[in-house]
Design an enzyme around this catalytic site. Structure first.
Site, PDB file in Angstrom:
ATOM      1  CB  VAL A  11      -0.949  -0.074   1.192  1.00 20.40           C
ATOM      2  CG1 VAL A  11      -1.756   1.272   1.435  1.00 20.40           C
ATOM      3  CG2 VAL A  11      -2.129  -1.210   1.149  1.00 20.40           C
ATOM      4  CB  THR A  86      -2.443  -3.746  10.329  1.00 21.14           C
ATOM      5  OG1 THR A  86      -3.098  -4.002   9.229  1.00 21.14           O
ATOM      6  CG2 THR A  86      -2.383  -2.337  10.619  1.00 21.14           C
ATOM      7  CB  THR A 122      -6.512  -2.654   6.688  1.00 23.47           C
ATOM      8  OG1 THR A 122      -6.652  -2.359   5.542  1.00 23.47           O
ATOM      9  CG2 THR A 122      -7.697  -2.997   7.110  1.00 23.47           C
ATOM     10  CG  LEU A 153      -3.831  -0.676  -3.408  1.00 22.11           C
ATOM     11  CD1 LEU A 153      -3.140  -1.828  -3.303  1.00 22.11           C
ATOM     12  CD2 LEU A 153      -3.236   0.644  -3.948  1.00 22.11           C
ATOM     13  NE  ARG A 154      -8.873  -5.063  -8.232  1.00 23.21           N
ATOM     14  CZ  ARG A 154      -9.132  -5.302  -9.381  1.00 23.21           C
ATOM     15  NH1 ARG A 154      -9.612  -6.297  -9.874  1.00 23.21           N
ATOM     16  NH2 ARG A 154      -8.821  -4.073 -10.496  1.00 23.21           N
ATOM     17  CD  GLU A 155      -0.800  -8.448  -2.756  1.00 22.96           C
ATOM     18  OE1 GLU A 155      -0.448  -9.548  -3.397  1.00 22.96           O
ATOM     19  OE2 GLU A 155      -0.910  -8.527  -1.441  1.00 22.96           O
ATOM     20  CE  LYS A 207      -9.056  -2.454   3.387  1.00 21.33           C
ATOM     21  NZ  LYS A 207      -8.355  -2.675   2.052  1.00 21.33           N
ATOM     22  CG  ASN A 211     -10.890  -5.720   2.198  1.00 22.23           C
ATOM     23  OD1 ASN A 211     -11.060  -5.519   1.259  1.00 22.23           O
ATOM     24  ND2 ASN A 211      -9.694  -6.005   2.918  1.00 22.23           N
ATOM     25  CB  CYS A 263      -6.444  -7.854   2.172  1.00 18.80           C
ATOM     26  SG  CYS A 263      -4.971  -7.062   1.476  1.00 18.80           S
TER      27      CYS A 263
HETATM   28  C1  UGA Z   1      -8.402  -7.392  -1.629  1.00 22.46           C
HETATM   29  C2  UGA Z   1      -9.571  -6.218  -2.002  1.00 22.46           C
HETATM   30  O1  UGA Z   1     -10.304  -6.693  -3.251  1.00 22.46           O
HETATM   31  C3  UGA Z   1      -8.953  -4.749  -2.271  1.00 22.46           C
HETATM   32  O2  UGA Z   1     -10.121  -4.031  -2.644  1.00 22.46           O
HETATM   33  C4  UGA Z   1      -8.214  -4.461  -0.923  1.00 22.46           C
HETATM   34  O3  UGA Z   1      -7.770  -2.813  -1.024  1.00 22.46           O
HETATM   35  C5  UGA Z   1      -7.216  -5.279  -0.612  1.00 22.46           C
HETATM   36  O4  UGA Z   1      -7.746  -6.454  -0.469  1.00 22.46           O
HETATM   37  C6  UGA Z   1      -6.757  -4.981   0.502  1.00 22.46           C
HETATM   38  O5  UGA Z   1      -7.442  -4.610   1.699  1.00 22.46           O
HETATM   39  O6  UGA Z   1      -5.497  -4.422   0.721  1.00 22.46           O
HETATM   40  P1  UGA Z   1      -6.374  -8.399  -2.978  1.00 22.46           P
HETATM   41  O7  UGA Z   1      -6.280  -9.242  -1.572  1.00 22.46           O
HETATM   42  O8  UGA Z   1      -5.061  -7.807  -3.555  1.00 22.46           O
HETATM   43  O9  UGA Z   1      -7.530  -7.264  -2.623  1.00 22.46           O
HETATM   44  O10 UGA Z   1      -7.059  -9.429  -3.876  1.00 22.46           O
HETATM   45  P2  UGA Z   1      -8.503  -9.778  -4.501  1.00 22.46           P
HETATM   46  O11 UGA Z   1      -8.332  -9.499  -5.916  1.00 22.46           O
HETATM   47  O12 UGA Z   1      -9.625  -9.172  -3.974  1.00 22.46           O
HETATM   48  O13 UGA Z   1      -8.493 -11.206  -4.445  1.00 22.46           O
HETATM   49  C7  UGA Z   1      -8.742 -11.945  -3.092  1.00 22.46           C
HETATM   50  C8  UGA Z   1      -8.801 -13.324  -3.032  1.00 22.46           C
HETATM   51  O14 UGA Z   1     -10.368 -13.613  -3.533  1.00 22.46           O
HETATM   52  C9  UGA Z   1      -7.740 -13.886  -4.277  1.00 22.46           C
HETATM   53  O15 UGA Z   1      -7.628 -15.288  -3.917  1.00 22.46           O
HETATM   54  C10 UGA Z   1      -8.776 -14.344  -5.324  1.00 22.46           C
HETATM   55  O16 UGA Z   1      -8.320 -15.306  -6.309  1.00 22.46           O
HETATM   56  C11 UGA Z   1     -10.231 -14.418  -4.847  1.00 22.46           C
HETATM   57  N1  UGA Z   1     -11.313 -14.114  -5.645  1.00 22.46           N
HETATM   58  C12 UGA Z   1     -11.596 -13.109  -5.965  1.00 22.46           C
HETATM   59  C13 UGA Z   1     -12.185 -15.202  -6.014  1.00 22.46           C
HETATM   60  O17 UGA Z   1     -11.752 -16.280  -5.706  1.00 22.46           O
HETATM   61  N2  UGA Z   1     -13.267 -14.820  -6.834  1.00 22.46           N
HETATM   62  C14 UGA Z   1     -13.660 -13.606  -7.333  1.00 22.46           C
HETATM   63  O18 UGA Z   1     -14.567 -13.538  -7.953  1.00 22.46           O
HETATM   64  C15 UGA Z   1     -12.714 -12.630  -7.038  1.00 22.46           C
END
Ligand code: UGA
Length: 433
Positions: A11, A86, A122, A153-155, A207, A211, A263
């Site tokens: 972040v 965190t 967070t 943001l998403r990774e 936040k 999530n 996250c």
């Molecule tokens: C997540 C949130 O999407 C962000 O908005 C947030 O800022 C971030 O956490 C954070 O708190 O910092 P991230 O962990 O990077 O982002 O990844 P996501 O794209 O959200 O995916 C999370 C998990 O869910 C992954 O394992 C992904 O494969 C899974 N997922 C996602 C699914 O199984 N199905 C979906 O339809 C979407």
């Protein structure tokens, strides 16, 4: 504006680089000398598409600096962001706020009047109050503000998410903090990103609620997928069928092996703790956490079942190890539980991941790491797609057929078409279809 970013994790680094790209003067502070040294020499410690270029450009333009020295960075800043980690506290799942509190303590003696301290990490509701208390204790006479500005943001899509956010949330308890943050985000607001201004506690809650809701959406569709398998329906049709309802929305309805990452797992646990502390139990989130934990290992059993239960001495080729595509992050990745379950069932695991193998090797023992997807499939009785990397979306089936001992594809991300796979003479096992 002069901005200081404390913490150069995901972040902090992405936000710092993007703020600099908007034209602000940004100093990123980190306590880890190796990290700062790497950043100074142009090495980015994480894999994030586009980040190396963004950092390099802004360093070259003189808008982005890195330092170990908070005393040198903080004076003169209009806003000091706290973007340190965190993690889950060992034992109870509470967010570990020691880094946030330490950052507040360390910056306190260097703050100038009027500086806005902003938590971007967070942090559980009420953390802003504690940050304020810590600074006030060190500097009883200082005029300062504490605000909350959660990051969504998403990774893997971090820069795009930062620069084109669905919304910007700022939590402020005074007019000055609002004015400063509005100025910080002016380039985005001009670009028509909606700005939501609310009280600090509401921003902190937003936040976690976001999530937890997204984790719930994923877990919901995963359970619907399990039922679809039993009743002979295709979950992708169902997801489309419900997602086109504007009240539900199409995103985050992709059934798969369960959510992972740095996250959702940690933030859902922390929210549950807050719920318990305030005697407002969150039963839905509780069920989501439990269902998602169980799901990861269940995906290992799914592979065992696909092999007819006869697994001893067999080999599996695992494609993808990271918790999702376009990251090297292995934290809470479903692959960790899946590989373990396969090994527990007496199988040998060969694996390939485009970015995650270095970190995976530290977490997963007894795995043969391979140089590409095809090497991972050599002699294997099943190919198992765990992560939806683009590199796995157009596999050469003829080549796979030559390499595999058994023509079986287990697609835990539903990236293939059943007809296409079966046309190549493969057995196809997907999720919820
Ligand atoms: C997540 C949130 O999407 C962000 O908005 C947030 O800022 C971030 O956490 C954070 O708190 O910092 P991230 O962990 O990077 O982002 O990844 P996501 O794209 O959200 O995916 C999370 C998990 O869910 C992954 O394992 C992904 O494969 C899974 N997922 C996602 C699914 O199984 N199905 C979906 O339809 C979407």
């Amino acid at each position: 504006m002069h901005i200081v970013m404390t913490g150069t994790g995901y972040v902090g680094l992405v936000s710092g680089a993007c703020f600099a790209d908007f034209g602000h003067e940004v100093t990123c502070v980190d306590k880890d000398p190796a990290k700062v040294e790497a950043l100074l020499s142009g090495k980015i410690p994480i894999f994030e598409p586009g980040l190396d270029e963004l950092v390099a450009n802004n360093v070259a333009a003189g808008r982005l600096r890195f330092t170990l020295d908070i005393a040198e960075a903080v004076p003169g800043a209009d806003a000091v962001f706290i973007a340190v980690g965190t993690p889950s506290r060992r034992g109870d799942g509470h967010a570990d706020l020691s880094y946030v509190h330490a950052a507040a303590k360390e910056m306190a003696s260097h703050l100038r009047p009027g500086t806005v301290v902003v938590t971007k990490s967070t942090v559980p509701v009420g953390t802003g109050d504690e940050v304020e208390r810590i600074i006030r204790e060190a500097r009883p006479d200082l005029e300062f503000s504490v605000a909350s500005n959660p990051e969504f943001l998403r990774e893997g899509a971090a820069i795009e998410d930062f620069k084109r956010p669905d919304r910007i949330v700022i939590g402020v308890n005074d007019e000055h903090a609002r004015a400063v943050l509005q100025e910080v985000y002016r380039p985005l607001i001009r670009n028509e990103s909606p700005l939501l201004v609310m009280a600090r506690r509401a921003a902190e809650m937003t936040k976690y609620a976001a999530n937890a809701f997204l984790a719930t959406k994923i877990t919901f569709i995963n359970e619907i997928a399990d039922l679809c398998e039993k009743v002979g329906a295709d979950v992708q049709d169902v997801a489309r069928g419900i997602g086109m309802d504007n009240r539900i929305g199409p995103r985050f309805l992709m059934a798969g092996p369960g959510y992972g990452g740095s996250c959702f797992p940690k933030d859902t646990l922390a929210l549950l703790k807050t719920g318990h502390d305030y005697q407002a139990p969150l039963r839905i989130v509780e069920a989501v956490v439990l269902a998602n934990d169980n799901r990861k290992r269940a995906m290992g059993r799914k592979v065992v079942q696909a092999l007819g239960g006869d697994t001893h001495g067999k080999t599996v080729g695992v494609l993808g190890l990271t918790f999702k595509a376009n990251t090297d992050d292995m934290r809470e990745s479903p692959s960790l539980a899946i590989v373990q379950a396969l090994q527990d069932a007496g199988m040998k695991v060969r694996a390939y991941d485009p970015e995650g193998m270095e970190l995976a090797a530290k977490l997963l023992e007894g795995v043969t790491y391979c140089k590409d997807a095809y090497e991972a499939l050599e002699g294997a009785h099943a190919a198992v797609i765990v992560t939806e990397w683009d590199a796995f979306r157009a596999l050469d089936f003829a080549r796979m057929a030559d390499l595999l001992a058994d023509k079986l594809l287990v697609d835990l991300r539903n990236i293939y078409d059943r007809d296409e796979v079966e046309r190549h003479g493969f057995r196809y096992v997907a999720v919820g279809r």
